[in-house]
Design a protein around this motif. Structure first.
Motif, mmCIF file in Angstrom:
data_model
loop_
_atom_site.group_PDB
_atom_site.id
_atom_site.type_symbol
_atom_site.label_atom_id
_atom_site.label_comp_id
_atom_site.label_asym_id
_atom_site.label_seq_id
_atom_site.Cartn_x
_atom_site.Cartn_y
_atom_site.Cartn_z
ATOM 1 N N ARG A 6 2.735 -33.463 2.442
ATOM 2 C CA ARG A 6 2.282 -32.988 3.121
ATOM 3 C C ARG A 6 2.951 -32.131 3.989
ATOM 4 N NH1 ARG A 6 -1.224 -34.531 0.447
ATOM 5 N NH2 ARG A 6 -3.263 -35.748 0.633
ATOM 6 N N LYS A 7 2.335 -30.717 4.450
ATOM 7 C CA LYS A 7 3.135 -30.197 5.265
ATOM 8 C C LYS A 7 3.025 -30.894 7.234
ATOM 9 C CE LYS A 7 4.143 -26.799 2.777
ATOM 10 N NZ LYS A 7 5.984 -26.678 2.415
ATOM 11 N N LEU A 8 4.632 -30.230 7.550
ATOM 12 C CA LEU A 8 5.086 -30.997 8.559
ATOM 13 C C LEU A 8 4.852 -29.661 9.774
ATOM 14 C CD1 LEU A 8 5.231 -32.528 11.761
ATOM 15 C CD2 LEU A 8 8.138 -32.535 10.729
ATOM 16 N N LEU A 9 3.661 -28.981 10.519
ATOM 17 C CA LEU A 9 4.217 -28.020 11.500
ATOM 18 C C LEU A 9 4.819 -28.314 12.750
ATOM 19 C CD1 LEU A 9 3.879 -24.850 12.147
ATOM 20 C CD2 LEU A 9 1.464 -25.444 11.946
ATOM 21 N N THR A 10 5.172 -27.861 13.385
ATOM 22 C CA THR A 10 6.137 -28.063 14.365
ATOM 23 C C THR A 10 5.764 -27.555 15.180
ATOM 24 O OG1 THR A 10 6.770 -29.864 13.440
ATOM 25 C CG2 THR A 10 8.076 -29.003 15.697
ATOM 26 N N ILE A 11 5.792 -26.703 16.637
ATOM 27 C CA ILE A 11 5.177 -25.718 17.298
ATOM 28 C C ILE A 11 6.239 -26.335 18.679
ATOM 29 C CG2 ILE A 11 3.397 -24.292 18.530
ATOM 30 C CD1 ILE A 11 1.533 -25.917 16.469
ATOM 31 N N VAL A 12 6.730 -25.404 18.756
ATOM 32 C CA VAL A 12 6.685 -25.254 19.923
ATOM 33 C C VAL A 12 6.671 -24.614 20.994
ATOM 34 C CG1 VAL A 12 9.293 -25.578 21.501
ATOM 35 C CG2 VAL A 12 9.284 -27.356 19.829
ATOM 36 N N THR A 13 6.123 -25.023 22.415
ATOM 37 C CA THR A 13 6.019 -23.754 22.571
ATOM 38 C C THR A 13 5.223 -24.050 24.262
ATOM 39 O OG1 THR A 13 3.535 -22.009 23.538
ATOM 40 C CG2 THR A 13 3.474 -24.454 22.561
ATOM 41 N N GLU A 14 5.028 -23.161 25.431
ATOM 42 C CA GLU A 14 4.489 -23.962 27.183
ATOM 43 C C GLU A 14 3.574 -24.490 27.178
ATOM 44 O OE1 GLU A 14 4.529 -19.834 28.765
ATOM 45 O OE2 GLU A 14 5.666 -18.631 27.747
ATOM 46 N N ALA A 15 4.029 -25.475 27.903
ATOM 47 C CA ALA A 15 3.309 -26.345 28.179
ATOM 48 C C ALA A 15 1.693 -25.687 28.914
ATOM 49 C CB ALA A 15 3.513 -27.409 29.563
ATOM 50 N N ALA A 16 1.723 -24.701 29.896
ATOM 51 C CA ALA A 16 0.246 -23.419 30.311
ATOM 52 C C ALA A 16 -0.459 -23.660 28.793
ATOM 53 C CB ALA A 16 0.960 -22.886 30.967
ATOM 54 N N ILE A 17 0.008 -23.239 27.767
ATOM 55 C CA ILE A 17 -1.398 -22.854 26.569
ATOM 56 C C ILE A 17 -1.642 -24.360 26.119
ATOM 57 C CG2 ILE A 17 -0.848 -20.776 27.126
ATOM 58 C CD1 ILE A 17 0.851 -21.101 24.556
ATOM 59 N N GLU A 18 -1.203 -25.511 26.064
ATOM 60 C CA GLU A 18 -1.681 -26.739 25.947
ATOM 61 C C GLU A 18 -2.965 -26.798 25.215
ATOM 62 O OE1 GLU A 18 -1.488 -31.418 26.146
ATOM 63 O OE2 GLU A 18 -0.009 -30.357 26.869
ATOM 64 N N GLY A 19 -3.253 -26.388 26.533
ATOM 65 C CA GLY A 19 -5.465 -27.674 25.899
ATOM 66 C C GLY A 19 -5.856 -26.255 24.695
ATOM 67 N N ALA A 20 -5.339 -24.557 25.278
ATOM 68 C CA ALA A 20 -6.039 -23.829 24.024
ATOM 69 C C ALA A 20 -5.496 -23.826 22.792
ATOM 70 C CB ALA A 20 -5.121 -21.712 25.204
ATOM 71 N N ILE A 21 -4.369 -24.088 22.883
ATOM 72 C CA ILE A 21 -3.672 -24.482 21.730
ATOM 73 C C ILE A 21 -4.538 -26.035 20.532
ATOM 74 C CG2 ILE A 21 -1.262 -25.781 20.130
ATOM 75 C CD1 ILE A 21 -1.385 -22.883 20.912
ATOM 76 N N ARG A 22 -4.066 -26.902 21.471
ATOM 77 C CA ARG A 22 -5.185 -27.506 21.237
ATOM 78 C C ARG A 22 -6.426 -27.740 20.798
ATOM 79 N NH1 ARG A 22 -5.362 -30.805 26.060
ATOM 80 N NH2 ARG A 22 -7.145 -30.553 25.856
ATOM 81 N N ARG A 23 -7.132 -26.309 21.225
ATOM 82 C CA ARG A 23 -8.785 -26.586 20.713
ATOM 83 C C ARG A 23 -8.621 -25.258 19.462
ATOM 84 N NH1 ARG A 23 -9.176 -25.670 26.373
ATOM 85 N NH2 ARG A 23 -9.009 -23.566 26.015
ATOM 86 N N ASP A 24 -7.618 -24.380 19.457
ATOM 87 C CA ASP A 24 -7.677 -23.897 17.940
ATOM 88 C C ASP A 24 -7.262 -24.566 16.949
ATOM 89 O OD1 ASP A 24 -7.465 -22.076 19.371
ATOM 90 O OD2 ASP A 24 -5.278 -21.298 19.701
ATOM 91 N N LEU A 25 -6.613 -25.426 17.135
ATOM 92 C CA LEU A 25 -6.313 -27.151 15.845
ATOM 93 C C LEU A 25 -6.967 -27.452 15.377
ATOM 94 C CD1 LEU A 25 -3.031 -28.587 17.322
ATOM 95 C CD2 LEU A 25 -2.429 -26.231 15.588
#
Length: 100
Positions: A6-25
């Motif tokens: 499988r692929k391991l996708l690692t994203i390092v980003t700003e904590a301020a957008i965690e909620g939006a990223i979780r919804r997108d995922l």
């Protein structure tokens, strides 16, 4: 017991957008993810996380190649311009393929 690639996708980003990223995922097909706090230095300087929303997070998603491509394309299109974000991919071997 066999292994499955499988692929391991690692994203390092700003904590301020965690909620939006979780919804997108979730909307883009990730069956799960792991989020941890991250500190470090990059193009935008040192991120010391002295305030909860000013720190970085590391998000790890184990998924199919197609899902990783879909997620990374979406995040690049919607977040790269305005937020500190890096992504990288690696092949990983999993034991329970039905989880991913």
């Amino acid at each position: 017991m066999g292994t499955y690639t499988r692929k391991l996708l690692t994203i390092v980003t700003e904590a301020a957008i965690e909620g939006a990223i979780r919804r997108d995922l979730t909307q883009l097909g990730a069956r799960g993810y792991t989020i941890t706090d991250a500190r470090g230095r990059g193009d935008r300087g040192v991120r010391n996380a002295s305030w909860e929303t000013s720190g970085n997070i590391r998000i790890e998603v184990v998924c199919s190649s197609d899902t990783a491509a879909k997620i990374s394309a979406h995040l690049e299109q919607h977040y790269y311009t305005h937020y500190a974000m890096i992504m990288y991919l690696a092949d990983v071997e999993v034991l329970r393929s039905e989880k991913f």
